[in-house]
Design a protein around this motif. Structure first.
Motif, mmCIF file in Angstrom:
data_model
loop_
_atom_site.group_PDB
_atom_site.id
_atom_site.type_symbol
_atom_site.label_atom_id
_atom_site.label_comp_id
_atom_site.label_asym_id
_atom_site.label_seq_id
_atom_site.Cartn_x
_atom_site.Cartn_y
_atom_site.Cartn_z
ATOM 1 N N PHE A 11 42.793 77.865 80.451
ATOM 2 C CA PHE A 11 41.217 77.737 80.667
ATOM 3 C C PHE A 11 40.503 78.181 81.972
ATOM 4 N N TRP A 12 41.062 77.405 83.181
ATOM 5 C CA TRP A 12 40.636 77.459 84.150
ATOM 6 C C TRP A 12 40.533 79.368 84.208
ATOM 7 N N VAL A 13 41.505 79.524 84.196
ATOM 8 C CA VAL A 13 41.337 81.290 84.489
ATOM 9 C C VAL A 13 40.112 81.896 83.493
ATOM 10 N N LEU A 14 39.842 81.674 82.019
ATOM 11 C CA LEU A 14 39.461 81.610 81.334
ATOM 12 C C LEU A 14 37.613 81.758 81.947
ATOM 13 N N VAL A 15 37.329 80.840 82.761
ATOM 14 C CA VAL A 15 36.034 79.904 82.671
ATOM 15 C C VAL A 15 36.004 80.725 83.888
ATOM 16 N N PHE A 16 36.916 80.709 85.132
ATOM 17 C CA PHE A 16 37.054 81.771 86.431
ATOM 18 C C PHE A 16 36.155 83.203 86.303
ATOM 19 N N SER A 17 36.729 83.504 85.968
ATOM 20 C CA SER A 17 37.401 85.263 85.196
ATOM 21 C C SER A 17 36.021 85.318 84.478
ATOM 22 N N GLY A 18 35.312 84.727 83.443
ATOM 23 C CA GLY A 18 34.229 84.810 82.455
ATOM 24 C C GLY A 18 32.882 84.907 83.543
ATOM 25 N N LYS A 26 28.659 91.732 87.065
ATOM 26 C CA LYS A 26 26.985 91.688 86.155
ATOM 27 C C LYS A 26 27.919 92.392 84.874
ATOM 28 N N GLN A 27 28.154 91.759 83.919
ATOM 29 C CA GLN A 27 29.463 92.059 83.573
ATOM 30 C C GLN A 27 29.290 91.196 81.726
ATOM 31 N N THR A 28 27.972 90.956 81.838
ATOM 32 C CA THR A 28 27.732 89.358 80.637
ATOM 33 C C THR A 28 28.242 89.462 79.515
ATOM 34 N N LYS A 29 28.415 90.912 78.220
ATOM 35 C CA LYS A 29 29.707 90.309 77.033
ATOM 36 C C LYS A 29 30.601 90.068 77.864
ATOM 37 N N LEU A 30 31.756 90.756 78.727
ATOM 38 C CA LEU A 30 32.699 90.149 78.860
ATOM 39 C C LEU A 30 32.721 88.846 79.066
ATOM 40 N N SER A 31 31.630 88.169 79.730
ATOM 41 C CA SER A 31 31.688 86.871 80.530
ATOM 42 C C SER A 31 31.872 85.741 79.259
ATOM 43 N N ASN A 32 31.285 86.323 78.578
ATOM 44 C CA ASN A 32 30.295 84.934 77.207
ATOM 45 C C ASN A 32 32.052 85.756 75.786
ATOM 46 N N LEU A 36 33.924 82.754 75.785
ATOM 47 C CA LEU A 36 34.026 81.734 74.042
ATOM 48 C C LEU A 36 35.223 81.925 73.922
ATOM 49 N N LEU A 37 36.115 81.805 74.644
ATOM 50 C CA LEU A 37 38.320 81.886 74.685
ATOM 51 C C LEU A 37 38.485 81.293 74.616
ATOM 52 N N THR A 38 37.930 79.942 75.836
ATOM 53 C CA THR A 38 38.623 78.858 76.199
ATOM 54 C C THR A 38 38.608 77.831 75.200
ATOM 55 N N PRO A 39 37.845 77.359 73.566
ATOM 56 C CA PRO A 39 38.562 76.838 72.776
ATOM 57 C C PRO A 39 39.657 77.053 72.071
ATOM 58 N N LEU A 40 39.667 78.608 71.775
ATOM 59 C CA LEU A 40 41.357 79.116 71.207
ATOM 60 C C LEU A 40 42.515 78.066 72.057
ATOM 61 N N VAL A 41 41.848 78.223 73.658
ATOM 62 C CA VAL A 41 43.575 77.541 74.186
ATOM 63 C C VAL A 41 43.843 76.534 74.142
ATOM 64 N N ASP A 42 42.901 74.978 73.506
ATOM 65 C CA ASP A 42 42.734 74.344 72.781
ATOM 66 C C ASP A 42 43.795 74.580 71.391
ATOM 67 N N LEU A 43 43.153 75.111 70.638
ATOM 68 C CA LEU A 43 43.551 75.379 69.432
ATOM 69 C C LEU A 43 45.603 75.757 69.492
ATOM 70 N N VAL A 44 45.094 76.332 70.535
ATOM 71 C CA VAL A 44 47.108 76.879 70.757
ATOM 72 C C VAL A 44 47.780 75.845 71.142
ATOM 73 N N LEU A 45 47.218 74.632 72.212
ATOM 74 C CA LEU A 45 48.077 73.750 72.235
ATOM 75 C C LEU A 45 48.008 72.358 71.322
ATOM 76 N N LEU A 46 46.953 72.542 70.600
ATOM 77 C CA LEU A 46 47.134 71.688 69.181
ATOM 78 C C LEU A 46 48.175 72.251 68.340
ATOM 79 N N ALA A 47 48.135 73.331 67.616
ATOM 80 C CA ALA A 47 49.608 74.402 67.132
ATOM 81 C C ALA A 47 50.722 73.707 67.735
#
Length: 177
Positions: A11-18, A26-32, A36-47
């Motif tokens: 989660f934090w790697v995705l946040v700080f990388s973003g 200055k890579q706005t699209k990659l940042s976004n 946006l991938l951070t909620p997928l971490v939750d889904l993986v953990l829940l599954a």
């Protein structure tokens, strides 16, 4: 427990990388995309938690912490990312320094923080109760029920502290010369 720790780190790697992509490169699209991938971490953990419990594993503190993590991630996620964004902008992109809040503004911030905590608690407890139902054996779910009890006490204590600022607001310290 290892998967929970891995998800928290991811989660934090995705946040700080973003944020690094946004402010340093200055890579706005990659940042976004990364943010946006951070909620997928939750889904993986829940599954993974559901698969573990459905596979017959006894509900443990690791399962309980997965529910707590997901609740906090959903409840506070946007606020945590926003705060990190503000500090990252200040440190690396010349953005304004985040200022401390005082008086009514601080009291309002603390009350809203408690509401995010209550939302996190509600989501986490719903997941914990869901796990209790999945396991279906009270003797195997004591760690989950105990987590609900402890978190409920913490929520009440947080309420008292957070709302106390309404009666006794934090004042800016005056520096005397």
């Amino acid at each position: 427990m290892g998967l929970i720790i891995a998800c928290e780190i991811l989660f934090w790697v995705l946040v700080f990388s973003g944020l690094a992509c946004r402010y340093l490169w200055k890579q706005t699209k990659l940042s976004n995309l990364l943010l946006l991938l951070t909620p997928l971490v939750d889904l993986v953990l829940l599954a993974a938690t559901i698969v573990s419990l459905r596979g017959g594993a006894e509900a443990t503190l690791a399962h309980a912490m997965a529910a707590v993590y997901i609740g906090v991630s959903i409840g506070y996620g946007h606020r945590m990312i926003s705060t990190a964004d503000t500090w990252f902008s200040f440190r690396f992109a010349g953005g304004p320094k985040p200022r401390k809040k005082f008086g009514k503004e601080h009291a309002r911030h603390e009350r809203s923080g408690w509401l995010f905590h209550a939302l996190s608690w509600a989501i986490g407890c719903a997941l914990l109760y869901g796990m209790v139902l999945i396991v279906g054996d009270a003797s195997q779910t004591e760690a989950l029920v105990q987590t609900i009890r402890i978190w409920s006490i913490i929520l009440v204590i947080d309420f008292i502290i957070s709302f106390s600022y309404t009666l006794w607001p934090r004042h800016e310290k005056k520096i005397s010369v």
